[in-house]
Write a protein that holds these residues in place. Structure first.
Motif, PDB file in Angstrom:
ATOM      1  N   THR A   1       0.802  -1.278   0.023  1.00 38.98           N
ATOM      2  CA  THR A   1      -0.008   0.101   0.006  1.00 38.98           C
ATOM      3  C   THR A   1       0.857   1.255   0.228  1.00 38.98           C
ATOM      4  OG1 THR A   1      -1.911  -1.140   1.218  1.00 38.98           O
ATOM      5  CG2 THR A   1      -1.926   1.234   1.401  1.00 38.98           C
ATOM      6  N   ALA A   2       2.050   1.045   0.927  1.00 36.55           N
ATOM      7  CA  ALA A   2       2.782   2.304   0.948  1.00 36.55           C
ATOM      8  C   ALA A   2       3.642   2.535  -0.519  1.00 36.55           C
ATOM      9  CB  ALA A   2       3.825   1.918   2.084  1.00 36.55           C
ATOM     10  N   ILE A   3       3.854   1.584  -1.187  1.00 32.86           N
ATOM     11  CA  ILE A   3       4.560   1.509  -2.265  1.00 32.86           C
ATOM     12  C   ILE A   3       3.665   2.123  -3.339  1.00 32.86           C
ATOM     13  CG2 ILE A   3       5.370   0.077  -4.243  1.00 32.86           C
ATOM     14  CD1 ILE A   3       6.445  -2.158  -2.341  1.00 32.86           C
ATOM     15  N   VAL A   4       2.450   1.877  -3.436  1.00 28.18           N
ATOM     16  CA  VAL A   4       1.605   2.540  -4.235  1.00 28.18           C
ATOM     17  C   VAL A   4       1.372   4.015  -4.318  1.00 28.18           C
ATOM     18  CG1 VAL A   4      -1.137   2.511  -5.165  1.00 28.18           C
ATOM     19  CG2 VAL A   4       0.403   0.231  -4.693  1.00 28.18           C
ATOM     20  N   ALA A   5       1.323   4.375  -2.735  1.00 29.01           N
ATOM     21  CA  ALA A   5       1.068   5.776  -2.434  1.00 29.01           C
ATOM     22  C   ALA A   5       2.206   6.584  -2.890  1.00 29.01           C
ATOM     23  CB  ALA A   5       0.818   5.838  -0.918  1.00 29.01           C
ATOM     24  N   ASN A   6       3.333   6.001  -2.599  1.00 29.56           N
ATOM     25  CA  ASN A   6       4.592   6.957  -2.984  1.00 29.56           C
ATOM     26  C   ASN A   6       4.705   6.848  -4.147  1.00 29.56           C
ATOM     27  OD1 ASN A   6       5.822   7.507  -0.336  1.00 29.56           O
ATOM     28  ND2 ASN A   6       5.990   5.515   0.111  1.00 29.56           N
ATOM     29  N   ALA A   7       4.731   5.639  -4.955  1.00 31.46           N
ATOM     30  CA  ALA A   7       5.038   5.684  -6.497  1.00 31.46           C
ATOM     31  C   ALA A   7       4.024   6.700  -7.131  1.00 31.46           C
ATOM     32  CB  ALA A   7       4.605   4.336  -7.122  1.00 31.46           C
ATOM     33  N   THR A   8       2.675   6.822  -6.777  1.00 31.67           N
ATOM     34  CA  THR A   8       1.573   7.831  -7.291  1.00 31.67           C
ATOM     35  C   THR A   8       2.106   9.158  -6.936  1.00 31.67           C
ATOM     36  OG1 THR A   8      -0.117   6.120  -6.959  1.00 31.67           O
ATOM     37  CG2 THR A   8      -0.944   8.704  -7.044  1.00 31.67           C
ATOM     38  N   ALA A   9       2.718   9.490  -5.699  1.00 34.23           N
ATOM     39  CA  ALA A   9       3.220  10.914  -5.417  1.00 34.23           C
ATOM     40  C   ALA A   9       4.351  11.326  -6.281  1.00 34.23           C
ATOM     41  CB  ALA A   9       3.504  10.880  -3.906  1.00 34.23           C
ATOM     42  N   SER A  10       5.131  10.005  -6.273  1.00 38.89           N
ATOM     43  CA  SER A  10       6.147  10.484  -7.269  1.00 38.89           C
ATOM     44  C   SER A  10       5.949  10.740  -8.734  1.00 38.89           C
ATOM     45  CB  SER A  10       7.225   9.331  -7.190  1.00 38.89           C
ATOM     46  OG  SER A  10       8.390   9.457  -8.424  1.00 38.89           O
ATOM     47  N   LEU A  11       4.942  10.291  -9.286  1.00 37.19           N
ATOM     48  CA  LEU A  11       4.145  10.623 -10.459  1.00 37.19           C
ATOM     49  C   LEU A  11       3.958  12.138 -10.380  1.00 37.19           C
ATOM     50  CD1 LEU A  11       2.526   7.458 -11.616  1.00 37.19           C
ATOM     51  CD2 LEU A  11       4.709   8.561 -12.534  1.00 37.19           C
ATOM     52  N   ARG A  12       3.234  12.538  -9.513  1.00 40.75           N
ATOM     53  CA  ARG A  12       2.799  13.923  -9.428  1.00 40.75           C
ATOM     54  C   ARG A  12       3.920  14.722  -9.359  1.00 40.75           C
ATOM     55  NH1 ARG A  12      -1.216  11.641  -5.748  1.00 40.75           N
ATOM     56  NH2 ARG A  12      -0.172  12.441  -4.068  1.00 40.75           N
ATOM     57  N   TRP A  13       4.806  14.574  -8.431  1.00 44.76           N
ATOM     58  CA  TRP A  13       5.992  15.654  -8.389  1.00 44.76           C
ATOM     59  C   TRP A  13       6.718  15.569  -9.897  1.00 44.76           C
ATOM     60  CZ3 TRP A  13       5.547  18.327  -4.366  1.00 44.76           C
ATOM     61  CH2 TRP A  13       5.266  17.710  -3.097  1.00 44.76           C
ATOM     62  N   LEU A  14       6.802  14.397 -10.491  1.00 42.46           N
ATOM     63  CA  LEU A  14       7.409  14.702 -11.683  1.00 42.46           C
ATOM     64  C   LEU A  14       6.481  15.394 -12.950  1.00 42.46           C
ATOM     65  CD1 LEU A  14       8.888  11.138 -11.920  1.00 42.46           C
ATOM     66  CD2 LEU A  14      10.179  13.192 -11.621  1.00 42.46           C
ATOM     67  N   ASP A  15       5.058  15.281 -12.669  1.00 47.32           N
ATOM     68  CA  ASP A  15       4.312  16.038 -13.689  1.00 47.32           C
ATOM     69  C   ASP A  15       4.380  17.643 -13.407  1.00 47.32           C
ATOM     70  OD1 ASP A  15       3.463  13.911 -14.928  1.00 47.32           O
ATOM     71  OD2 ASP A  15       1.714  13.208 -13.611  1.00 47.32           O
ATOM     72  N   ARG A  16       4.700  17.937 -12.441  1.00 49.97           N
ATOM     73  CA  ARG A  16       4.806  19.554 -11.954  1.00 49.97           C
ATOM     74  C   ARG A  16       5.696  19.894 -13.346  1.00 49.97           C
ATOM     75  NH1 ARG A  16       4.741  21.473  -5.892  1.00 49.97           N
ATOM     76  NH2 ARG A  16       2.721  19.980  -5.527  1.00 49.97           N
ATOM     77  N   THR A  17       5.793  21.577 -13.352  1.00 52.75           N
ATOM     78  CA  THR A  17       6.497  22.305 -14.335  1.00 52.75           C
ATOM     79  C   THR A  17       7.128  23.402 -13.479  1.00 52.75           C
ATOM     80  OG1 THR A  17       5.098  21.778 -15.992  1.00 52.75           O
ATOM     81  CG2 THR A  17       6.733  23.524 -16.377  1.00 52.75           C
ATOM     82  N   PRO A  18       8.491  23.373 -13.273  1.00 51.83           N
ATOM     83  CA  PRO A  18       9.221  22.273 -13.655  1.00 51.83           C
ATOM     84  C   PRO A  18       9.053  21.185 -12.537  1.00 51.83           C
ATOM     85  CG  PRO A  18      10.279  23.966 -12.241  1.00 51.83           C
ATOM     86  CD  PRO A  18       9.010  24.414 -12.581  1.00 51.83           C
ATOM     87  N   PRO A  19       9.720  19.810 -13.029  1.00 50.35           N
ATOM     88  CA  PRO A  19       9.318  18.868 -12.246  1.00 50.35           C
ATOM     89  C   PRO A  19       9.843  18.966 -10.886  1.00 50.35           C
ATOM     90  CG  PRO A  19      10.154  18.063 -14.485  1.00 50.35           C
ATOM     91  CD  PRO A  19      10.403  19.703 -14.184  1.00 50.35           C
ATOM     92  N   ALA A  20       9.504  18.439  -9.682  1.00 51.45           N
ATOM     93  CA  ALA A  20      10.096  18.419  -8.283  1.00 51.45           C
ATOM     94  C   ALA A  20      10.852  17.212  -8.130  1.00 51.45           C
ATOM     95  CB  ALA A  20       8.873  18.432  -7.538  1.00 51.45           C
ATOM     96  N   ILE A  21      12.245  17.440  -8.739  1.00 57.44           N
ATOM     97  CA  ILE A  21      12.850  15.946  -8.482  1.00 57.44           C
ATOM     98  C   ILE A  21      13.237  15.733  -7.411  1.00 57.44           C
ATOM     99  CG2 ILE A  21      15.339  15.424  -9.267  1.00 57.44           C
ATOM    100  CD1 ILE A  21      13.343  15.765 -11.635  1.00 57.44           C
ATOM    101  N   HIS A  22      13.555  16.459  -6.212  1.00 55.20           N
ATOM    102  CA  HIS A  22      13.854  16.404  -5.031  1.00 55.20           C
ATOM    103  C   HIS A  22      12.718  15.397  -4.139  1.00 55.20           C
ATOM    104  CE1 HIS A  22      15.990  16.575  -1.262  1.00 55.20           C
ATOM    105  NE2 HIS A  22      14.974  17.029  -0.633  1.00 55.20           N
ATOM    106  N   GLU A  23      11.582  16.114  -4.451  1.00 52.73           N
ATOM    107  CA  GLU A  23      10.451  15.304  -3.825  1.00 52.73           C
ATOM    108  C   GLU A  23      10.191  13.991  -4.387  1.00 52.73           C
ATOM    109  OE1 GLU A  23      10.708  18.239  -4.666  1.00 52.73           O
ATOM    110  OE2 GLU A  23      10.315  19.436  -2.860  1.00 52.73           O
ATOM    111  N   ALA A  24      10.256  14.034  -5.848  1.00 55.93           N
ATOM    112  CA  ALA A  24       9.991  12.511  -6.394  1.00 55.93           C
ATOM    113  C   ALA A  24      10.974  11.612  -5.950  1.00 55.93           C
ATOM    114  CB  ALA A  24      10.093  12.798  -7.887  1.00 55.93           C
TER     115      ALA A  24
END
Length: 479
Positions: A268-291
């Motif tokens: 469950t934690a993997i799914v949540a963190n992977a989803t969050a990582s995608l959201r951080w990367l979809d930002r402009t500019p991408p939030a590399i550190h958070e991802a």
């Protein structure tokens, strides 16, 4: 009567059984002493009561002096009355005639007295130089009766006859009333066997051959039985391994809910963190550190799930029987970590008291894990119906003492309902669970014994039981 052989001390005779009655034809006084002194020396040293019936050419004083020179520490035997020297006429001619019943009765009384004083039996010699021709028939009748009467008694009797007065008739009479005769002529020993003795020896030889054949046949049978027993033992060990494996699978199946929870949490934690990582990367500019931080959490949780699965696989797989050095405290921590969700599900609080400086044990790691897991699961099950007090499980390990050396003592204490018959807990198929196999503690004890250890139970002072496991340290030479 014992059939043990007695040392006669006479070279051509060697060892003879109790009940032996034989005679010695002698030529001179020295010839007589050379035969009788070692005869009595052997008897005294073998804890036999000795009686020397003396007649010419020897007298009582000469016999005592000769014994004193020939027998080491002879005074000790004299003071303990282990030997007596008697006059032949007093023994055989009391009342002026040869009364075989009186004479044999006297020997029986001496034998009874000797046995009551702790002697093994009696050893007797009597010289017949005093005999006159008119007494010969009566004395031969006595000799024949004595020969028959002592066959089952702890007695050795050696009768001595002078060669100078023994003709062919006398020689045949004497040989017929004794088991065998010996004579030393011109420095050479001769042994004359009676027909009965020759026949007995032939019968003994035949019986020995039969016995050897029976021993050979029985040995062959035993060798075949040993092979069958080894095969049966090997089959039993394989069956025990298979049964232990089934029990492990059963235990794992009981932990399915806990295992699912342990794997589901990191997934469950993997799914949540992977989803969050995608959201951080979809930002402009991408939030590399958070991802990146989110992906690190994914990796951590994936490792957690992998560890749970690896640990489960280790418990499920079959043991190969190989032994290695195992740190008991570390192994207990691994098992407790594995069952932690099950403990929480049953609201069981665990207290650990694990010594860290213990000497490792030489063990099959998988089997030892199963043993400890069975003890802990037994404690959890024992408290499943407890509601009025805390469900507390105390798991400890420390250095213990075995009869043959040091060991590691593991204790699992529960606060359950206890048991009426503690030994019954370890019997196969005994269970208080409605759907239990009743094999957990039985297999646990077998594993303990296979490792040179012990497993037993004791009632606690207040509630529940404590299961104790004592294993030998790897440094113990009996491991």
């Amino acid at each position: 009567m014992t059939t043990a052989l007695r040392q006669t001390g006479i070279e051509p005779v060697g060892e003879m059984p109790w009940g032996t009655h034989f005679c010695h034809f002698y030529e001179t006084k020295d010839d007589l002493l050379e035969t009788l002194l070692p005869f009595f020396k052997a008897g005294l040293e073998a804890n036999e009561f000795c009686a020397w019936v003396v007649s010419e050419p020897l007298n009582e004083a000469e016999v005592w002096q000769a014994l004193g020179r020939a027998v080491p520490d002879f005074d000790r035997y004299v003071s303990s009355h282990s030997i007596e020297v008697l006059n032949a006429r007093d023994v055989y001619l009391a009342g002026g005639e040869i009364d075989l019943h009186r004479i044999i009765g006297n020997w029986s009384a001496k034998l009874e007295g000797a046995l009551s004083r702790g002697y093994e039996g009696i050893r007797v010699t009597g010289n017949t130089a005093w005999l006159e021709q008119k007494q010969w028939r009566d004395f031969m009748e006595y000799e024949g009766e004595l020969n028959r009467g002592i066959s089952d008694q702890p007695m050795l009797v050696l009768c001595t006859y002078p060669l100078t007065t023994s003709g062919a008739t006398e020689f045949l009479d004497v040989a017929g009333t004794h088991q065998f005769a010996i004579a030393k002529r011109r420095g050479r020993w001769e042994v004359v066997e009676t027909p009965q003795l020759t026949q007995a020896k032939a019968e003994i030889a035949r019986l020995n051959r039969e016995l050897e054949q029976r021993v050979l046949e029985r040995t062959t049978q035993l060798e075949a039985a040993i092979v069958d027993q080894r095969q049966a033992w090997s089959d039993l060990q394989e069956t025990q391994k298979a049964l232990a494996h089934v029990t492990r699978l059963t235990t794992i199946s009981e932990l399915t809910a806990s295992l699912a929870h342990q794997v589901n949490q990191p997934l469950t934690a993997i799914v949540a963190n992977a989803t969050a990582s995608l959201r951080w990367l979809d930002r402009t500019p991408p939030a590399i550190h958070e991802a990146t931080d989110a992906m690190r959490c994914v990796i951590r949780d994936a490792e957690r799930a992998g560890n749970v699965i690896a640990h489960t696989r280790e418990l499920v797989k079959k043991s190969d029987g190989d032994k290695c050095l195992v740190s008991v405290d570390q192994m207990i921590r691994e098992v407790l970590s594995f069952v932690r969700p099950e403990l929480a599900r049953h609201q069981v609080v665990v207290e650990e008291a694990l010594a860290e400086d213990l000497v490792p044990v030489l063990a099959d790691r998988i089997q030892l894990q199963q043993l400890v897991l069975n003890l802990i699961m037994n404690g959890i099950d024992a408290m499943s119906e407890v509601a009025a007090r805390p469900r507390r499980l105390v798991v400890s390990c420390e250095r213990g003492q075995r009869d043959s050396g040091a060991g590691v003592l593991v204790a699992v204490q529960d606060a359950g309902i206890g048991a009426h018959d503690l030994e019954k807990l370890f019997e196969p198929f005994f269970t208080t669970k409605r759907d239990g196999l009743g094999m957990g503690l039985s297999i646990a004890r077998s594993i303990a014994q296979d490792h040179g250890g012990r497993l037993w139970a004791r009632r606690n002072a207040d509630h529940g039981l404590t299961l104790y496991l004592l294993l030998p340290e790897a440094s113990d030479p009996r491991v």
